[in-house]
Write a protein that holds these residues in place. Sequence first.
Motif, PDB file in Angstrom:
ATOM      1  N   ASP A  40       0.859  -1.188   0.000  1.00  0.00           N
ATOM      2  CA  ASP A  40       0.000   0.000   0.000  1.00  0.00           C
ATOM      3  C   ASP A  40       0.901   1.247   0.000  1.00  0.00           C
ATOM      4  O   ASP A  40       2.139   1.123   0.006  1.00  0.00           O
ATOM      5  CB  ASP A  40      -0.987  -0.018   1.177  1.00  0.00           C
ATOM      6  CG  ASP A  40      -0.323   0.158   2.533  1.00  0.00           C
ATOM      7  OD1 ASP A  40       0.923   0.126   2.617  1.00  0.00           O
ATOM      8  OD2 ASP A  40      -1.060   0.330   3.532  1.00  0.00           O
ATOM      9  N   SER A  41       0.280   2.405   0.017  1.00  0.00           N
ATOM     10  CA  SER A  41       1.058   3.641  -0.099  1.00  0.00           C
ATOM     11  C   SER A  41       2.102   3.762   1.010  1.00  0.00           C
ATOM     12  O   SER A  41       3.233   4.182   0.756  1.00  0.00           O
ATOM     13  CB  SER A  41       0.134   4.854  -0.028  1.00  0.00           C
ATOM     14  OG  SER A  41      -0.830   4.771  -1.023  1.00  0.00           O
ATOM     15  N   LEU A  42       1.730   3.391   2.238  1.00  0.00           N
ATOM     16  CA  LEU A  42       2.669   3.500   3.352  1.00  0.00           C
ATOM     17  C   LEU A  42       3.832   2.520   3.170  1.00  0.00           C
ATOM     18  O   LEU A  42       5.004   2.893   3.251  1.00  0.00           O
ATOM     19  CB  LEU A  42       1.958   3.235   4.689  1.00  0.00           C
ATOM     20  CG  LEU A  42       2.861   3.279   5.920  1.00  0.00           C
ATOM     21  CD1 LEU A  42       3.481   4.669   6.094  1.00  0.00           C
ATOM     22  CD2 LEU A  42       2.107   2.889   7.187  1.00  0.00           C
ATOM     23  N   CYS A 127      -0.056  11.760   5.830  1.00  0.00           N
ATOM     24  CA  CYS A 127      -0.609  10.505   6.347  1.00  0.00           C
ATOM     25  C   CYS A 127      -0.989   9.644   5.153  1.00  0.00           C
ATOM     26  O   CYS A 127      -1.065  10.135   4.028  1.00  0.00           O
ATOM     27  CB  CYS A 127      -1.838  10.759   7.227  1.00  0.00           C
ATOM     28  SG  CYS A 127      -3.311  11.252   6.311  1.00  0.00           S
ATOM     29  N   THR A 128      -1.191   8.362   5.413  1.00  0.00           N
ATOM     30  CA  THR A 128      -1.760   7.476   4.401  1.00  0.00           C
ATOM     31  C   THR A 128      -3.051   6.923   5.002  1.00  0.00           C
ATOM     32  O   THR A 128      -3.349   7.192   6.179  1.00  0.00           O
ATOM     33  CB  THR A 128      -0.822   6.301   4.051  1.00  0.00           C
ATOM     34  OG1 THR A 128      -0.838   5.380   5.134  1.00  0.00           O
ATOM     35  CG2 THR A 128       0.594   6.749   3.764  1.00  0.00           C
ATOM     36  N   SER A 129      -3.766   6.097   4.250  1.00  0.00           N
ATOM     37  CA  SER A 129      -4.999   5.546   4.827  1.00  0.00           C
ATOM     38  C   SER A 129      -4.672   4.582   5.964  1.00  0.00           C
ATOM     39  O   SER A 129      -5.510   4.333   6.825  1.00  0.00           O
ATOM     40  CB  SER A 129      -5.826   4.862   3.741  1.00  0.00           C
ATOM     41  OG  SER A 129      -5.061   3.908   3.062  1.00  0.00           O
ATOM     42  N   ALA A 130      -3.433   4.052   5.992  1.00  0.00           N
ATOM     43  CA  ALA A 130      -3.058   3.099   7.044  1.00  0.00           C
ATOM     44  C   ALA A 130      -2.774   3.789   8.378  1.00  0.00           C
ATOM     45  O   ALA A 130      -2.937   3.178   9.433  1.00  0.00           O
ATOM     46  CB  ALA A 130      -1.830   2.298   6.595  1.00  0.00           C
ATOM     47  N   ASN A 131      -2.346   5.043   8.356  1.00  0.00           N
ATOM     48  CA  ASN A 131      -1.941   5.667   9.626  1.00  0.00           C
ATOM     49  C   ASN A 131      -2.668   6.990   9.908  1.00  0.00           C
ATOM     50  O   ASN A 131      -2.300   7.710  10.837  1.00  0.00           O
ATOM     51  CB  ASN A 131      -0.418   5.889   9.646  1.00  0.00           C
ATOM     52  CG  ASN A 131       0.043   6.787   8.510  1.00  0.00           C
ATOM     53  OD1 ASN A 131      -0.726   7.570   7.974  1.00  0.00           O
ATOM     54  ND2 ASN A 131       1.305   6.678   8.137  1.00  0.00           N
ATOM     55  N   GLY A 222      -4.115  -3.252   5.006  1.00  0.00           N
ATOM     56  CA  GLY A 222      -4.952  -3.673   6.132  1.00  0.00           C
ATOM     57  C   GLY A 222      -5.921  -4.763   5.706  1.00  0.00           C
ATOM     58  O   GLY A 222      -6.184  -5.716   6.452  1.00  0.00           O
ATOM     59  N   MET A 223      -6.452  -4.648   4.499  1.00  0.00           N
ATOM     60  CA  MET A 223      -7.379  -5.675   3.984  1.00  0.00           C
ATOM     61  C   MET A 223      -6.656  -7.012   3.822  1.00  0.00           C
ATOM     62  O   MET A 223      -7.188  -8.068   4.173  1.00  0.00           O
ATOM     63  CB  MET A 223      -7.931  -5.247   2.614  1.00  0.00           C
ATOM     64  CG  MET A 223      -8.836  -4.054   2.673  1.00  0.00           C
ATOM     65  SD  MET A 223      -9.482  -3.654   1.033  1.00  0.00           S
ATOM     66  CE  MET A 223     -10.322  -2.118   1.401  1.00  0.00           C
ATOM     67  N   VAL A 224      -5.443  -6.951   3.278  1.00  0.00           N
ATOM     68  CA  VAL A 224      -4.657  -8.171   3.042  1.00  0.00           C
ATOM     69  C   VAL A 224      -4.393  -8.866   4.393  1.00  0.00           C
ATOM     70  O   VAL A 224      -4.540 -10.082   4.517  1.00  0.00           O
ATOM     71  CB  VAL A 224      -3.330  -7.818   2.303  1.00  0.00           C
ATOM     72  CG1 VAL A 224      -2.383  -9.004   2.256  1.00  0.00           C
ATOM     73  CG2 VAL A 224      -3.646  -7.315   0.880  1.00  0.00           C
TER      74      VAL A 224
END
Length: 308
Positions: A40-42, A127-131, A222-224
Amino acid sequence: MTTREITDRIRQLKEEKHAVILAHYYTRPEIQDIADYLGDSLGLSQEAGKTDAEIIVFCGVHFMAETAAIISPEKKVLIPVLGAGCSLAESITGEDLRQWKETHPDGIVVSYVNTTADVKAWTDVCCTSANALKVVESLPKDKQILFVPDKNLGAWIMKKTGRQLELWDGNCCVHQRITAEMILEKHEAYPEADILIHPECACASDERILNLPEAYLYSTAGMVKHAAQSGKRQFVIATETGTLHKLEQDNPGKEFIPLHPETICREMKKVTLEKVLEALEKEQHLVEIPEDIRKKALLPIERMMKIS
Ligand code: 13P
Ligand code: SF4
């Protein structure tokens, strides 16, 4: 050339030139299969900083390759398709942000990583969607926060953290089409399934979704992770359909149902094996950022990395 010949040549050139291929989960399956790192982006930003390769071939859209070039100025960062863009990144310029900041002189600017280097240069923390939740929660409570550019992600952060954010009016043209009604319809069709939803979706802050026990909001990585750890057998995936490739590869015996088969990012799909080969052969297209902008854009990325 056959596909086999192209992938063999890519592998050979990678070795000769000491290059790595980084790819996002939204790229074509055949690109994911030749990647040295898929994420992912992060994760991709972190990997760009860690690798000791001399060349990074970035299979994704332009802002992602730019982020890698900001983090790793000593490496050659190549993007196979120069015109692979992102509707979020294109929704705000550095000058737009500079002007917005002028009207909120004490505000802290939090930028989603889906932004250009120019925008990052006017940003306090990325930020990314993960953090995103962690980043916003780390900021002083008495400060006003200007959040750019994704209003859906921003609205979700507000619901989850209880903090008031000033939102820029941008969205991802792919996730903007994903509504609460579509999620609820799929839930009815697959009542046993967990529903994994990206917070860029238009429905991310809808109470009906936030109150649905089977719904989980995650970045793609996060989905993975969720799918690998869950005891469930069925999952509805509410994000770009490229993510299903990795989910299916990692989880034989589990079923992944796209929320809608047309949830496709055409920009990510522009990256083909032929383009990757051409990028390695000609060492194109080099991502270059003026050094003064790069240095300013690095600071909010470093602050984000520290927090996450
Ligand atoms: P993540 O990689 O953080 O899941 O974000 C998805 C996206 O849309 C990237 O452009
Ligand atoms: Fe940008 Fe949306 Fe494509 Fe991600 S899916 S790269 S946010 S347009």
